[in-house]
Scaffold this motif. Structure first.
Motif, PDB file in Angstrom:
ATOM      1  N   ALA A 137       5.923   0.731   7.550  1.00 40.31           N
ATOM      2  CA  ALA A 137       7.169   0.714   6.778  1.00 40.31           C
ATOM      3  C   ALA A 137       7.560   2.134   6.406  1.00 40.31           C
ATOM      4  CB  ALA A 137       6.993  -0.145   5.522  1.00 40.31           C
ATOM      5  N   ILE A 192       6.285  -2.880   0.201  1.00 45.31           N
ATOM      6  CA  ILE A 192       5.017  -2.965   0.945  1.00 45.31           C
ATOM      7  C   ILE A 192       4.508  -1.532   1.090  1.00 45.31           C
ATOM      8  CG2 ILE A 192       6.108  -2.790   3.249  1.00 45.31           C
ATOM      9  CD1 ILE A 192       3.991  -4.869   4.232  1.00 45.31           C
ATOM     10  N   THR A 193       3.207  -1.352   1.314  1.00 47.08           N
ATOM     11  CA  THR A 193       2.722   0.011   1.568  1.00 47.08           C
ATOM     12  C   THR A 193       3.256   0.462   2.927  1.00 47.08           C
ATOM     13  OG1 THR A 193       0.686  -1.003   2.390  1.00 47.08           O
ATOM     14  CG2 THR A 193       0.549   0.134   0.279  1.00 47.08           C
ATOM     15  N   THR A 194       3.293   1.762   3.157  1.00 47.87           N
ATOM     16  CA  THR A 194       3.752   2.272   4.451  1.00 47.87           C
ATOM     17  C   THR A 194       2.920   1.677   5.584  1.00 47.87           C
ATOM     18  OG1 THR A 194       4.341   4.317   3.346  1.00 47.87           O
ATOM     19  CG2 THR A 194       4.290   4.369   5.734  1.00 47.87           C
ATOM     20  N   TYR A 195       1.607   1.655   5.396  1.00 46.42           N
ATOM     21  CA  TYR A 195       0.734   1.129   6.444  1.00 46.42           C
ATOM     22  C   TYR A 195      -0.112  -0.025   5.906  1.00 46.42           C
ATOM     23  CZ  TYR A 195       2.037   5.652   8.323  1.00 46.42           C
ATOM     24  OH  TYR A 195       2.757   6.731   8.743  1.00 46.42           O
ATOM     25  N   SER A 196      -0.050  -1.174   6.579  1.00 39.01           N
ATOM     26  CA  SER A 196      -0.950  -2.297   6.283  1.00 39.01           C
ATOM     27  C   SER A 196      -1.677  -2.577   7.589  1.00 39.01           C
ATOM     28  CB  SER A 196      -0.169  -3.530   5.841  1.00 39.01           C
ATOM     29  OG  SER A 196       0.725  -3.198   4.802  1.00 39.01           O
ATOM     30  N   ASN A 203      -0.335   4.471   1.831  1.00 36.60           N
ATOM     31  CA  ASN A 203       1.002   5.031   2.016  1.00 36.60           C
ATOM     32  C   ASN A 203       0.958   6.296   2.848  1.00 36.60           C
ATOM     33  OD1 ASN A 203       2.837   3.325   0.682  1.00 36.60           O
ATOM     34  ND2 ASN A 203       2.062   4.029  -1.294  1.00 36.60           N
ATOM     35  N   PHE A 258       1.390  -3.191  10.105  1.00 39.04           N
ATOM     36  CA  PHE A 258       2.765  -3.167   9.611  1.00 39.04           C
ATOM     37  C   PHE A 258       3.047  -1.725   9.207  1.00 39.04           C
ATOM     38  CE2 PHE A 258       2.193  -7.760   8.743  1.00 39.04           C
ATOM     39  CZ  PHE A 258       3.378  -8.225   9.299  1.00 39.04           C
TER      40      PHE A 258
END
Lengths: 194, 457
Positions: free
Chosen positions: A166, B265-269, B219, A164
């Motif tokens: 964001a 949410i964190t930038t990257y999951s 992040n 994901f």
């Protein structure tokens, strides 16, 4: 006894009585996905959104705004004319000087502005992390309201790696001042086809 | 981060610079407020916390089965799984993998577990250079300090000081303290490391028993930059990081960053399921006292922790004493429950570093009864004789006085008389209650005396 056996025996000996998993059906109740909410949050987390009607319009905007960028790569066949498509077998390190990577996303999440990419869309796993700017093409029918809905769509699908994403890479480690572009992309653009 | 000093002694040091304490306090409170704003937007927040807590309880009750399932699935995915009973075994496994590949330089993204295991020190002793790639962690690493906060490692550093540090180590111009500029300098410095290091170690936020995959949240994107460019990826995780199913991530990813920084949410999951082609991927499952804590009924819930740091940001003691005063890898309220499990003698002071106000329990996304557990640890530590004798004696004297009305009455009289007539006897450095505060003015009579005088009126 191996460490494995010792740990498992110790855990087994210590673990409490059975308690069931909770019923989380209430979280999966369908909620209407709102592209306005998605757009608001995407911008709040530092990305830029373009509402477009088709891939031709994506192409036009890319040409208009990013023509000057020396190295553009994409995995989207329809964009072959404006970005390199012959980088698929490249050593990931060679992507170090990519100015703009243009990739498809499978999903967008309205509650947090995240988009879901598997390594199929990334081609190289490092692509969306190493490029100076990241552009994502997403069709509005792939928007879901919440993370629960996102995992309903993801289901038990197979991937070696997925993420994901964001907004652009960011940090606030220096006195809580938000800085975009910690290690990864400094800019993120989302083209929402609707 | 061994220290012979107690939390209160270290906190006293931190408190010498009062404006700095206020700045630290306000910064963390601001993050707590961001958390509140994010949380209030979700009407289902309390249900999410409850569900997360119940899922984690189920994990604790079936941890051995979930561990076996996770191992089986991870191996089927092509990942090599290692087991480490303690910190020493963990460090040895990491070093043996470095040796196997002849690697002496590596990058590492944030992993509090490796802090707990003192991996960097161990590897340095063996001639391995470890570069921490999270910006905050790199800053404290350059300063030869441990992180003071699990999410915000250099929250105690001012930008001018970071400017000086970067001037010294990264050659940035003297006097430049602009966060944008300094972050860019670190980006250039660390990008070179990502591109040249052959081994990357990351932590793990969640590991999924059902699929054998693990999720790493950042992040900055530093975990991904390291892992996707290295030939070998090692992921170190405590055995309590498991969750049963992929769909449970929906709950935990919603809770984690809203609690931590107020982000949705964190930038990257990032979900790591298989090594990339030509890459080796390893997971080290670490116990290091967790199976013991699991057996302590009163404290086992502490293993539900997802390391968001919300309990620290809200804690009135943490905010005013700084992370280093806890002299353990995980500071703050949750750290004060985890540390005594590892060493009751060394960390006997930590459960007392709390006002028991309960704010930590209120913000905990997995509903750990943090302040109750701190209170319970105090009882265990006193009963087992790990607390200072003087404190026990003072408490006993207090108990005797409070249980005997006559003695209480005369002690009160003497106390009031002393504060009024000879304040120097109490307002001096020997009285710990006088530190950092003025003693109150004593009334002429006690409530009891006032009541006896006034009840007939």
């Amino acid at each position: 006894m191996s460490a494995r056996e010792r740990i498992l025996a110790a855990v087994k000996n210590s673990q409490p009585e059975h308690t069931p998993l909770p019923d989380i059906a209430f979280l999966k109740e369908p909620v209407l996905a709102s592209k306005e909410q998605f757009a608001t949050i995407v911008q709040a987390i530092g990305a830029t959104i373009f509402f477009v009607k088709d891939i031709t319009e994506v192409k036009e905007i890319l040409q208009e705004k990013f023509q000057q960028l020396p190295r553009k790569i994409t995995s989207i066949a329809a964009l072959a004319g404006i970005a390199d498509v012959n980088w698929i077998a490249a050593d990931p390190h060679s992507l170090e000087n990519v100015d703009l990577a243009i990739l498809d996303a499978r999903l967008g999440v309205c509650e947090n502005g995240a988009v879901w990419l598997t390594e199929n869309e990334m081609v190289q796993r490092v692509t969306p992390f190493i490029a100076d700017s990241l552009a994502i093409v997403l069709t509005a029918d792939k928007l879901v309201a919440t993370m629960h809905a996102a995992y309903e769509v993801i289901g038990d699908s197979q991937y070696g790696f997925a993420s994901f994403i964001a907004g652009p890479s960011k940090t606030a480690d220096i006195e809580q001042s938000l800085v975009l572009g910690a290690h990864g992309p400094r800019n993120m653009f989302i083209f929402l086809i609707h | 981060m061994h220290s012979d000093k107690t939390h209160s002694e270290l906190a006293e040091k931190f408190n010498i610079d009062e404006p700095r304490v206020n700045w630290h306090d306000e910064t963390l409170w601001w993050i707590r407020q961001k958390r509140d704003k994010a949380v209030w937007q979700l009407p289902e927040w309390e249900s999410l916390r409850e569900a997360a807590s119940q899922i984690k309880h189920n994990v604790l009750a079936h941890l051995s089965e979930y561990l076996e399932a996770f191992e089986r699935n991870a191996i089927a995915n092509g990942i090599t799984v290692h087991w480490a009973a303690d910190a020493k075994e963990h460090n040895e496994i990491v070093y043996s993998l470095l040796q196997k590949h002849g690697i002496t330089q590596m990058v590492k993204s944030k992993s509090m577990l490796t802090e707990e295991c003192h991996l960097n020190d161990y590897l340095a002793e063996h001639g391995v250079e470890v570069i921490d790639t999270d910006l905050g962690e790199r800053i404290v690493q350059l300063a030869k300090e441990p992180p003071s906060h699990i999410v915000l490692p250099c929250i105690h550093w001012k930008k001018e000081e970071i400017g000086e540090l970067f001037h010294k180590y990264l050659g940035t111009p003297e006097g430049n303290a602009d966060p944008q500029f300094l972050t860019h300098a670190a980006r250039l410095h660390l990008r070179e490391k990502f591109l040249t290091r052959k081994l990357a170690l990351t932590g793990v936020n969640f590991a999924i028993a059902e699929t054998g995959e693990f999720v790493v949240c950042t992040n900055e994107g530093n975990a991904d930059m390291g892992a996707h460019l290295a030939d070998v990826h090692i992921a170190s995780m405590g055995i309590e990081k498991l969750i049963p199913k992929r769909e449970h991530l929906g709950i935990f990813l919603r809770l984690l960053t809203r609690s931590a920084t107020g982000q949705p949410i964190t930038t990257y999951s990032s979900h790591f399921k298989q090594p990339r082609k030509g890459q080796e991927m390893h997971i080290v499952l670490v116990d290091n006292g967790r199976s013991v804590q699991l057996g302590r009924e009163a404290f086992r819930n502490s293993l539900k922790c997802i390391r968001c740091g919300a309990c620290m940001n809200t804690c009135p003691v943490y905010r005013r004493s700084g992370g280093h005063s806890y002299h353990t890898a995980v500071a703050g309220p949750i750290g004060s429950i985890l540390a005594p499990n590892l060493d009751m003698k060394q960390y006997a002071d930590l459960p007392f570093a709390s006002t028991l106000c309960g704010s930590c329990s209120n913000v905990c996304p997995v509903k750990i009864d943090i302040h109750d557990q701190l209170y319970k640890w105090r009882q265990v530590l006193v009963q087992d004789g790990y607390t200072p004798k003087a404190k026990t004696l003072a408490m006993k004297a207090m108990a005797t006085t409070l249980s005997k009305p006559g003695m209480y009455k005369s002690a009160g009289k003497v106390g009031r008389w002393m504060i009024r007539k000879v304040p120097g006897l109490v307002n001096n450095k020997l009285n710990p209650w006088y530190k950092q505060r003025e003693m109150p003015e004593a009334p002429k009579q006690s409530f009891r005396e006032w009541y006896a005088q006034n009840k007939k009126k």
